[in-house]
Design an enzyme around this catalytic site. Structure first.
Site, PDB file in Angstrom:
ATOM      1  N   ASP A 233       0.871  -1.167   0.000  1.00 35.27           N
ATOM      2  CA  ASP A 233       0.000   0.000   0.000  1.00 35.27           C
ATOM      3  C   ASP A 233       0.917   1.229   0.000  1.00 35.27           C
ATOM      4  O   ASP A 233       2.097   1.147   0.371  1.00 35.27           O
ATOM      5  CB  ASP A 233      -0.966   0.017   1.196  1.00 35.27           C
ATOM      6  CG  ASP A 233      -2.149   0.956   0.935  1.00 35.27           C
ATOM      7  OD1 ASP A 233      -2.069   1.785  -0.001  1.00 35.27           O
ATOM      8  OD2 ASP A 233      -3.152   0.889   1.669  1.00 35.27           O
TER       9      ASP A 233
HETATM   10  C1  BGC Z   1      -4.960   3.347  -0.141  1.00 37.03           C
HETATM   11  C2  BGC Z   1      -4.970   2.336  -1.285  1.00 37.03           C
HETATM   12  C3  BGC Z   1      -4.714   3.043  -2.592  1.00 37.03           C
HETATM   13  C4  BGC Z   1      -3.395   3.770  -2.506  1.00 37.03           C
HETATM   14  C5  BGC Z   1      -3.038   4.504  -3.773  1.00 37.03           C
HETATM   15  C6  BGC Z   1      -3.695   4.186  -0.167  1.00 37.03           C
HETATM   16  O1  BGC Z   1      -3.727   5.215   0.764  1.00 37.03           O
HETATM   17  O2  BGC Z   1      -5.082   2.685   1.088  1.00 37.03           O
HETATM   18  O3  BGC Z   1      -6.192   1.647  -1.315  1.00 37.03           O
HETATM   19  O4  BGC Z   1      -4.726   2.130  -3.650  1.00 37.03           O
HETATM   20  O5  BGC Z   1      -3.447   4.713  -1.441  1.00 37.03           O
HETATM   21  O6  BGC Z   1      -3.874   5.595  -3.954  1.00 37.03           O
END
Ligand code: BGC
Length: 814
Positions: A233
């Protein structure tokens, strides 16, 4: 090229490419080069891999409205259709969108569970039930990948709430992990062979998920045979060696990551094996081969599927997701010729999607007001605001025309960009043409605002740093806004600060300008520019607004009140503190219901809210976050052109009664002490009756369940449409331990969802539907043997309309 031959040919191409890479190339390939992409390696014919959010649409790599995206209904809505085939089509559409935008991997789906109703991001996950989640997720992933685009099933694992999400250590026992939280991932790996997963921010049982070798290398890759990529993530990876050894292939975003140069150094210093690095590189090259960006490898999908109409699909999913939970005296559908008083802020300014990384910018939004205006005869519809749930300032998106002007230190304009909603979220890739972080000094949001109401308008700023705000030529703020709390995402998810109160006249445009001086911290090359202009309409006396709405209701045959949560209630980045509708919306519904017994309430929220007035109104229809065509779909369902097709994917109840609520860690830990008892499993165990049970949902016809019979793993259910119009029913099959044997052994829920199938029938028609029960429905995770164990004994098999509305039963012994 699909099938085994294709896999083998791609593996050969991957090995050949790997052999030509140096240690530095390999280390570089595993690190984001910017927010969304991996570096290209031209010497092996590898193009840059592009990833993009998210579940309901494909934003593309730029945070801009210049290139709009189809916005489908939110994941809870998709799950409420109980239709994996529809989820598959959603996936095909998203693959089509991804291709159009040059994206190879979609950062979706989210298959975490609705553990506590307070989870702020539940609109982005499917359900409280792992089986339903797995079925919808499998359809979705298979759909996206049939379009040749990769997915990252997320967030692996137990990212079921947002509070302290970067640091929380979730303590989950082995049974709960296997039977609940891992189960959707397992089902999707088995059913759709995803090309990627995303590991979560949180820890599980003491180890952060980007370093969790037992769950990633052991369970996911080892036991389940997953052969895709594991991407962190965003900003979740913390330690070079621990992440690589924990099975993390890609550290995002870049350019500052724990991989890249740091990884090459770790290999050179002997802190981690080059073979471990090679395994990760192989996974990335395999993904590249699958999506067709590695020369010499044929992509899995050479010819994309036939084109789908995004608006039509968004509309179809929306109407099939709406859940009619109450319909006294057949209040719905509306009688032909009925006059309607439409009430509520969200009826005019529809909330079609949930906030955070799931945000996309559609080319149009059909609000309930737009939808009903088009559907009803002229003069049949009136509108009243009633209550505004936005107690804080929100994005400057209505009545504003704004551009972003980028200037250097001398004040020369270097370039300009779009500014959807006055919300700037720029990383390197988002900077307008001609602008770099080196030459950029300030960004000015400049343009006009045309109020739709006269009165005192409030303007404010979301973000951290130095700002100047001017409205109609007067400067109202010139200073620095700083974070209340040291939260890296405060500028993203924090509340806007009010700074100017300006008297304006409806339809008279004024100039607005918000300038932000950009400061790039010296210790980083990764820069984001995050700030927004915020605005609030004139605040009217709330009692007066409610009285006006009640008056409008009194004068119409039917009152339709749209109530909603706001992006300060439901969003990525934080949890909820209660389940109440914000502002005076409860008072509004009560006043309208008192004025007109024929009151229909439409609940525009992504996950459960309390409906304390539900017995006072004629009908309640849940519309979730319905996507860009939501208002059109709503008009179809209200007028009866279509029936509402959804069933609850999650129990709706009050917070006071909800058995599992805790989302706030204690000393950094959040104990999932309820074990396998979440959602309906917990409600049944606690002996409490929720407001609306799991699986509940009414259509516009009636069904008589006639018989149920079991043959091997197949449950056959006969049912008859006893109503006067054609309808679609979701036949749900629940399993309950019945005899003493099945009741023995580990403590299990009273009953659980074991299968379901959708079926359509004309009036008076009898249909039979076959539901296959998976072997897993009869198994528990046995901690002693570390494997699945079938619990022998007799079971009741019940088919029906919800977990409490079971119509026909039979028994089997296994
Ligand atoms: C979120 C993810 C997301 C990523 C990219 C993170 O803060 O938890 O679900 O895909 O950011 O935007």
């Amino acid at each position: 090229m699909t099938g085994e031959t294709g896999d083998q040919a791609r593996e050969q191409a991957v090995e050949a490419a790997l052999a030509r890479l140096t240690l530095d190339d390999k280390a570089r390939l595993l690190a984001g080069q910017d927010r969304w992409t991996l570096p290209a390696l031209p010497k092996i014919g590898l193009a840059s891999l592009v990833m993009s959010d998210g579940p309901i649409g494909v934003r593309g790599v730029r945070w801009t409205a210049d290139d709009p995206s189809v916005a489908l209904p939110s994941p809870t809505a998709l799950a409420a259709t109980w239709d994996p085939e529809l989820a598959h089509r959603a996936g095909v559409l998203l693959a089509q969108e991804a291709r159009r935008k040059g994206v190879h991997v979609l950062l979706a789906p989210t298959v975490n569970l609705h553990r506590s109703p307070l989870g702020g991001r539940h609109f982005e996950a499917y359900s409280e039930d792992p089986y339903l989640t797995g079925r919808i997720g499998t359809g979705y992933v298979a759909g996206v990948q049939s379009g040749g685009i990769g997915t990252t099933v997320k967030h692996f694992v137990a990212n079921d709430a947002e509070t302290d999400r970067f640091t929380v250590d979730n303590l989950v026992d082995a049974r709960a992990l296997r039977e609940l939280y891992l189960a959707p991932f397992e089902a999707i790996v088995a059913g759709a062979r995803p090309w990627g997963i995303m590991t979560a921010y949180n820890s599980v049982n003491g180890t952060t998920m980007t370093e969790h070798a037992p769950l990633v290398n052991g369970v996911l890759r080892g036991e389940w045979g997953f052969d895709g990529i594991n991407v962190s993530d965003w900003s979740a990876a913390r330690d070079t060696v621990a992440a690589l050894e924990g099975g993390l292939d890609i550290a995002m975003p870049g350019p500052d990551t724990v991989y890249g140069e740091a990884l090459a150094r770790a290999v050179r210093d002997g802190r981690v094996e080059e073979a471990t690095l090679d395994a990760a590189v192989r996974n990335v090259l395999r993904l590249a081969a699958r999506v067709g960006i590695l020369d010499g490898a044929e992509p899995v999908v050479a010819e994309p599927p036939a084109h789908l109409d995004g608006r039509a699909l968004a509309h179809e999913i929306a109407r099939r997701s709406f859940v009619l939970v109450r319909n006294e005296g057949a209040a719905l559908p509306l009688r032909p010729g009925a006059t309607v008083a439409l009430i509520g802020a969200a009826a005019r300014d529809a909330r079609v999607l949930g906030g955070g990384s799931a945000t996309v910018f559609p080319d149009r939004i059909v609000s309930p007001l737009d939808g009903l205006t088009a559907a009803l005869p002229e003069g049949a519809l009136t509108y009243a605001l009633g209550a505004d749930p936005n107690e804080e300032l929100s994005l400057a998106d209505r009545g504003f025309t704004l551009r972003a002007l980028c200037r250097d230190a001398a004040g020369t304009v270097l370039g300009t960009g779009s500014a959807p909603g006055g919300d700037i979220k720029w990383t390197d890739v988002d900077l307008p043409e001609g602008v770099t972080h080196d030459n950029l000094h300030s960004v000015e949001l400049a343009g006009t605002f045309t109020p739709r109401e006269s009165g005192t308008h409030t303007f404010g700023i979301k973000g951290l740093g130095a700002f100047t705000l001017a409205v109609a030529g007067t400067t109202y703020f010139d200073g620095v806004q700083s974070a209340a709390k040291n939260d890296p995402f405060a500028a993203f998810f924090g509340a806007p600060e009010p700074h100017a109160q300006v008297e304006l006249t409806a339809d008279e445009s004024v100039e607005v300008s918000l300038t932000h001086v950009v400061v790039t911290p010296e210790d980083t090359t990764a820069t984001s520019i995050l700030f927004a202009l915020a605005h609030q309409e004139p605040r009217r006396d709330p009692d007066e607004l409610i009285a006006e709405a009640a008056e409008a209701a009194r004068g119409a045959d039917t009152a339709v009140v749209v109530v909603a949560t706001t992006d300060r209630v439901e969003s990525e980045g934080f949890d909820r503190t209660d389940l109440r509708l914000p502002g005076r919306q409860d008072d509004l519904v009560r006043a309208v219901a008192a004025a007109n017994p024929n009151t229909v309430v439409v609940v525009n929220s992504g996950s459960p809210v309390e409906l304390p007035w539900r017995e006072e109104v004629a009908a309640v229809l849940l519309s979730w976050f319905p996507g860009q065509e939501g208002g059109a779909a709503l008009a179809d369902v209200l007028t009866g052109a279509e029936e509402p097709g959804g069933r609850l994917p999650t129990t709706w109840g009050s917070l006071a009664d909800a058995p599992v609520t805790q989302v706030v860690p204690e000393n950094g830990q959040l104990a999932y002490s309820e074990g396998v008892f979440i959602g309906y499993r917990a409600w049944e165990k606690a002996g409490r009756t929720p407001v609306y049970a799991f699986g509940h949902g009414l259509g516009y016809t009636d069904w008589a369940y006639e018989s149920v019979a079991v043959e091997g793993a197949t449950v056959r259910v006969r049912l008859r449409n006893t109503g006067e119009r054609a309808g679609h029913e979701i036949v749900q099959v629940y399993l309950a331990p019945a005899g003493p044997e099945a009741a023995g052994g580990p403590e299990r829920p009273a009953r659980w969802l074991a299968g379901f199938a959708g079926v359509s029938a004309g009036p008076g028609e009898t249909v039979e539907v076959a539901v296959t029960l998976p072997a897993r429905a009869f198994e528990v995770w046995d901690e002693t043997s570390g494997g699945w164990a079938r619990v022998k004994g007799s079971y009741e098999i019940a088919a029906g309309r919800s977990i409490v509305d079971r119509r026909v039963t039979t028994a089997i012994t296994v």
